[in-house]
Design an enzyme around this catalytic site. Structure first.
Site, PDB file in Angstrom:
ATOM      1  N   LEU A  82       0.826  -1.200   0.000  1.00  0.00           N
ATOM      2  CA  LEU A  82       0.000   0.000   0.000  1.00  0.00           C
ATOM      3  C   LEU A  82       0.863   1.255   0.000  1.00  0.00           C
ATOM      4  O   LEU A  82       1.815   1.362   0.774  1.00  0.00           O
ATOM      5  CB  LEU A  82      -0.901  -0.011   1.235  1.00  0.00           C
ATOM      6  CG  LEU A  82      -1.931   1.110   1.360  1.00  0.00           C
ATOM      7  CD1 LEU A  82      -2.990   0.982   0.271  1.00  0.00           C
ATOM      8  CD2 LEU A  82      -2.571   1.071   2.749  1.00  0.00           C
TER       9      LEU A  82
ATOM     10  N   GLN B  82       1.040  -5.412   1.676  1.00  0.00           N
ATOM     11  CA  GLN B  82      -0.001  -5.854   0.752  1.00  0.00           C
ATOM     12  C   GLN B  82       0.595  -6.531  -0.479  1.00  0.00           C
ATOM     13  O   GLN B  82      -0.072  -7.320  -1.151  1.00  0.00           O
ATOM     14  CB  GLN B  82      -0.893  -4.687   0.324  1.00  0.00           C
ATOM     15  CG  GLN B  82      -2.133  -5.143  -0.442  1.00  0.00           C
ATOM     16  CD  GLN B  82      -2.943  -3.992  -1.009  1.00  0.00           C
ATOM     17  OE1 GLN B  82      -2.510  -2.833  -1.011  1.00  0.00           O
ATOM     18  NE2 GLN B  82      -4.140  -4.278  -1.502  1.00  0.00           N
TER      19      GLN B  82
ATOM     20  N   ASP C 162      14.300   7.050  14.809  1.00  0.00           N
ATOM     21  CA  ASP C 162      13.683   6.972  13.492  1.00  0.00           C
ATOM     22  C   ASP C 162      12.236   7.446  13.596  1.00  0.00           C
ATOM     23  O   ASP C 162      11.428   6.837  14.303  1.00  0.00           O
ATOM     24  CB  ASP C 162      13.747   5.520  13.016  1.00  0.00           C
ATOM     25  CG  ASP C 162      13.146   5.316  11.637  1.00  0.00           C
ATOM     26  OD1 ASP C 162      12.410   6.200  11.167  1.00  0.00           O
ATOM     27  OD2 ASP C 162      13.405   4.253  11.032  1.00  0.00           O
TER      28      ASP C 162
ATOM     29  N   ASP D 298      10.762  -0.912   8.556  1.00  0.00           N
ATOM     30  CA  ASP D 298      12.143  -1.411   8.558  1.00  0.00           C
ATOM     31  C   ASP D 298      12.311  -2.570   7.585  1.00  0.00           C
ATOM     32  O   ASP D 298      13.362  -2.710   6.953  1.00  0.00           O
ATOM     33  CB  ASP D 298      12.539  -1.919   9.953  1.00  0.00           C
ATOM     34  CG  ASP D 298      12.865  -0.794  10.913  1.00  0.00           C
ATOM     35  OD1 ASP D 298      13.305   0.271  10.452  1.00  0.00           O
ATOM     36  OD2 ASP D 298      12.668  -0.991  12.119  1.00  0.00           O
TER      37      ASP D 298
ATOM     38  N   ASP E  58      20.084  -6.428  10.345  1.00  0.00           N
ATOM     39  CA  ASP E  58      20.146  -5.644   9.111  1.00  0.00           C
ATOM     40  C   ASP E  58      19.050  -6.149   8.169  1.00  0.00           C
ATOM     41  O   ASP E  58      19.145  -7.263   7.653  1.00  0.00           O
ATOM     42  CB  ASP E  58      21.513  -5.814   8.457  1.00  0.00           C
ATOM     43  CG  ASP E  58      21.655  -5.045   7.158  1.00  0.00           C
ATOM     44  OD1 ASP E  58      20.669  -4.417   6.722  1.00  0.00           O
ATOM     45  OD2 ASP E  58      22.750  -5.083   6.567  1.00  0.00           O
TER      46      ASP E  58
END
Length: 293
Positions: free
Chosen positions: A17, A84, A217, A262, A276
């Site tokens: 999405l 999605q 973040d 992430d 990572d």
């Protein structure tokens, strides 16, 4: 030492999405695609509607799979779908298993999203709030589309929302059950109709301090705020998708210390400490290679 992730079949990274392949010089999957290419994989990013239901996006994906097959001479592709994009990939594999070698769900709402349920309830069908939300979101999706160099794809924000609710995905699963677990939180069949199914996802940690630098973040803060709307998986979600709702086929792992954004390797994620997310894609390409895919 450079890892060899030269899969037998090309890899298509399928966005979810509000996703896109490229806007100007910015590519949504830039770091993932570059890492996979550096490891020897052939990688493509299809251009799909940023907002629409799973079947419409799935048909768009099927058309672009055919182009990749024609252009590369390959007989099948490996599909890796984020959010999605996992449902989109599942549709393509169910409809055309002869063209798909594997489907990998990355943070995919394979049993629906409690966040989508909350938003659906908050928007009264047919009333002004829904109409306003649909107009605003569709205009935003259209704006993203105009920035892209690719052919325009139709947008439908409410269709996308309905397709991501528990009820909407339940109806989708009734038609396309391939790879789904028989029990909640379990694993599904690894192979159905010749297509291999895999999944991985992450969850938010118990508190923001446990995230260390990740808490800086802003997208992580956004995901943490959205996690408050989860009930069934209140302590086991990535901000947009529940942990067990993400399970499909062989579950590689569903509790990585990663939020929903992430797992696509979004740029601000460079603040991340610990796992990572880009390396997870390279590792998986090696997994596909070792499986002859």
């Amino acid at each position: 030492m450079q890892r060899n992730a030269h899969t037998f079949y090309p890899i298509l990274l399928v966005h979810g999405l509000f996703g896109f392949d490229k806007i100007g010089k910015f590519e949504l999957f830039h770091d993932v695609r570059q890492a996979l290419r550096n490891a020897g994989a052939r990688v493509f990013v299809p251009h799909l509607s940023a907002t629409h239901d799973n079947e419409v996006r799935g048909e768009q994906l099927l058309n672009q799979i055919e182009r990749v097959l024609e252009g590369t001479g390959a007989s099948k592709v490996n599909l890796i779908g984020h959010s999605q994009g996992a449902l989109t990939a599942r549709y393509a594999a169910a409809v055309a298993p002869h063209s798909v070698a594997s489907v990998t769900s990355v943070s995919g709402p394979n049993h629906g999203s409690e966040l989508a349920d909350f938003l659906r309830k908050a928007l009264t069908p047919g009333c002004l709030p829904e109409q306003v939300a649909e107009t605003v979101v569709t205009l935003f999706a259209d704006f993203l589309a105009t920035l892209s160099d690719n052919q325009y794809q139709p947008q439908d924000a409410i269709a996308a929302l309905n397709a991501l609710t528990t009820e909407g995905v339940g109806a989708f699963n009734d038609k396309y059950p391939q790879g789904l677990p028989k029990t909640w939180g379990g694993k599904g069949r690894e192979q159905v109709d010749g297509v291999r199914y895999y999944s991985w996802s992450g969850i938010l940690q118990s508190n923001a301090l446990a995230q260390q630098l990740n808490a800086l973040d802003p997208f992580h803060a956004f995901c943490r705020a959205l996690s408050g709307y989860f009930v069934t998986e209140g302590e086991q979600n990535d901000g947009m998708v529940g942990r067990f709702s993400s399970h499909l086929g062989t579950v590689i792992r569903s509790d990585y210390a990663l939020d929903h954004l992430d797992t696509i390797g979004q740029p601000v994620g460079q603040l991340r400490t610990g796992v990572d997310p880009i390396e997870l894609y390279v590792e998986h390409a090696g997994r596909l290679k070792n499986a002859g895919l």
